[in-house]
Enzyme design. Structure first.
Site, PDB file in Angstrom:
ATOM      1  CG  ASN A  41      -0.177   0.015   2.518  1.00  0.00           C
ATOM      2  OD1 ASN A  41       1.061   0.032   2.528  1.00  0.00           O
ATOM      3  ND2 ASN A  41      -0.897   0.004   3.628  1.00  0.00           N
ATOM      4  CG  ASN A  43       1.243   2.706   4.547  1.00  0.00           C
ATOM      5  OD1 ASN A  43       0.822   3.372   3.622  1.00  0.00           O
ATOM      6  ND2 ASN A  43       0.529   2.439   5.617  1.00  0.00           N
ATOM      7  CG  HIS A 134      15.103  30.698  -3.205  1.00  0.00           C
ATOM      8  ND1 HIS A 134      15.869  30.847  -4.332  1.00  0.00           N
ATOM      9  CD2 HIS A 134      14.007  31.479  -3.394  1.00  0.00           C
ATOM     10  CE1 HIS A 134      15.256  31.658  -5.167  1.00  0.00           C
ATOM     11  NE2 HIS A 134      14.132  32.058  -4.616  1.00  0.00           N
ATOM     12  CG  ASP A 173      17.822  36.337  -9.736  1.00  0.00           C
ATOM     13  OD1 ASP A 173      18.284  36.667  -8.636  1.00  0.00           O
ATOM     14  OD2 ASP A 173      17.369  35.192  -9.969  1.00  0.00           O
ATOM     15  CE  LYS A 196      15.261  35.083 -12.621  1.00  0.00           C
ATOM     16  NZ  LYS A 196      15.704  33.810 -12.072  1.00  0.00           N
ATOM     17  NE  ARG A 198      11.070  33.046 -11.609  1.00  0.00           N
ATOM     18  CZ  ARG A 198      11.765  32.059 -12.178  1.00  0.00           C
ATOM     19  NH1 ARG A 198      11.173  31.249 -13.005  1.00  0.00           N
ATOM     20  NH2 ARG A 198      13.040  31.889 -11.908  1.00  0.00           N
ATOM     21  CG  ASP A 223      20.782  31.735  -9.931  1.00  0.00           C
ATOM     22  OD1 ASP A 223      20.401  32.179  -8.825  1.00  0.00           O
ATOM     23  OD2 ASP A 223      20.043  31.674 -10.928  1.00  0.00           O
TER      24      ASP A 223
HETATM   25  C1  R5P Z   1      15.460  32.363  -8.703  1.00  0.00           C
HETATM   26  O1  R5P Z   1      15.022  33.250  -8.041  1.00  0.00           O
HETATM   27  C2  R5P Z   1      16.687  31.580  -8.382  1.00  0.00           C
HETATM   28  O2  R5P Z   1      17.699  32.351  -7.843  1.00  0.00           O
HETATM   29  C3  R5P Z   1      17.190  30.850  -9.598  1.00  0.00           C
HETATM   30  O3  R5P Z   1      17.574  31.796 -10.554  1.00  0.00           O
HETATM   31  C4  R5P Z   1      16.132  29.985 -10.180  1.00  0.00           C
HETATM   32  O4  R5P Z   1      15.606  29.172  -9.193  1.00  0.00           O
HETATM   33  C5  R5P Z   1      16.680  29.131 -11.301  1.00  0.00           C
HETATM   34  O5  R5P Z   1      15.611  28.447 -11.890  1.00  0.00           O
HETATM   35  P1  R5P Z   1      15.641  28.027 -13.426  1.00  0.00           P
HETATM   36  O6  R5P Z   1      16.927  27.274 -13.643  1.00  0.00           O
HETATM   37  O7  R5P Z   1      14.409  27.190 -13.608  1.00  0.00           O
HETATM   38  O8  R5P Z   1      15.573  29.282 -14.237  1.00  0.00           O
END
Ligand code: R5P
Length: 316
Positions: A41, A43, A134, A173, A196, A198, A223
């Site tokens: 199942n 688990n 992050h 970014d 950048k 988004r 990054d």
């Molecule tokens: C965004 O704010 C992060 O710093 C990275 O730039 C992002 O997570 C990278 O994601 P991807 O490779 O999908 O563009």
């Protein structure tokens, strides 16, 4: 490393056993024994196969696919260790799950990074050790002590051995500006920033402007993570179109989701330096990727936590 004082044990979930093994090798202890059984199942039953009573236990589990499986496995392991009377349990999570879901920027959504923090504490974690969140504010989501390490010094140490005379650090970014500044300071290099944009959940963010001088330069994009690769590959084309001589990248977390690895091979990015906070499947590796192990940093932090010495001094 000097032999550890007694009472230190390191266990691994199934997400990244080679990293856990490397950490144990660095510390000079065997990897703790645990077994996992999956019932029909779905688990899970996880059994700790050695005595952990009154021990200082660390569990290494990172947030890679299958993500939900690995999260549940970690939670069950923490619970098993607590009920096995471990004195203290630390969840070692090199790449933290749901770290990008750290705010309520739309109506009726979960702040999932906060939920992850709560689940870890509820499951029995006394502490968390993680790397390059992050956003650093995620540390504030924890009701238990949370130490955040960074892979930036190790990446810089690796890069220092190269000829960087024509190099400029480029933040992928503006959110990455602070870390990019750390690279620039450590490597004594100039800095440029990409603006950048988004839109909503669109994973394909686009560079709009560059702040700084990149014409004729070897750009080193930095990054925190490479997920779909959209950010880095679009930034590479953007920089080359604006006169950069070459573009390479240094990134802590190689998430490499979707078709990122294939896109990397086809991209004009010269080289990608990443760490091993996540495992990279053999099929995704290529001559363009270099992987730097952060096991020494994790092992040192574990020793410091175990011995009760400062973890922040590791950053100096
Ligand atoms: C965004 O704010 C992060 O710093 C990275 O730039 C992002 O997570 C990278 O994601 P991807 O490779 O999908 O563009």
């Amino acid at each position: 490393m000097t032999p550890p004082s007694t009472g230190l044990k390191v266990f691994s979930g199934t997400s990244h056993p080679s990293l856990a093994q490397e950490v144990c090798d660095q510390i000079g202890i065997p990897l703790g024994r645990a077994s996992t059984k999956r019932f029909s199942n779905e688990n899970l039953k996880i059994r700790i196969e050695e005595n952990v009573r009154e021990q200082d236990v660390f569990v290494v589990q990172t947030a890679c696919p299958p993500l939900s499986e690995h999260i549940v496995e970690l939670l069950i392991m923490l619970d098993a260790l607590k009920h096995a009377s471990a004195k203290r349990v630390t969840a070692v999570i090199p790449y933290f799950p749901y770290a990008r879901s750290d705010k309520k920027d739309e109506p009726r959504i979960s702040i999932s990074a906060r939920l992850m923090a709560d689940l870890l504490a509820t499951s029995g974690a006394d502490r968390v050790l993680t790397m390059d969140l992050h956003s650093p504010q995620i540390q504030g989501f924890f009701s238990i002590p949370a130490d955040q390490l960074t892979g930036v010094p190790a990446l810089c140490d690796r890069l220092k051995h190269e000829d960087l005379t024509n190099t400029v650090i480029v933040a992928a970014d503006v959110g990455e500006a602070k870390d990019a500044g750390r690279f620039a300071k450590r490597l004594e290099l100039p800095l440029a920033l990409i603006d950048k944009r988004r839109y909503g959940d669109d994973e394909n963010a686009k560079p709009a402007h560059i702040i700084g001088d990149i014409a004729g330069k070897d750009c080193l994009l930095v990054d925190d993570e490479i997920a779909t690769g959209g950010t880095l590959f679009n930034a590479t084309d953007f920089l080359l179109e604006r006169g950069a001589r070459s573009v390479s990248a240094a990134v802590v977390h190689p998430v490499l989701s979707g078709k990122a690895a294939e896109k990397l091979k086809a991209s004009r990015l010269k080289r990608l330096l990443v760490t091993n906070t996540l495992p990279i499947p053999a099929a995704s590796l290529s001559s363009k990727i270099e992987v730097l192990s952060l096991a020494p940093q994790l092992a040192t932090a574990i020793r410091h936590i175990h011995d009760g010495s400062s973890v922040s001094e590791l950053f100096s």
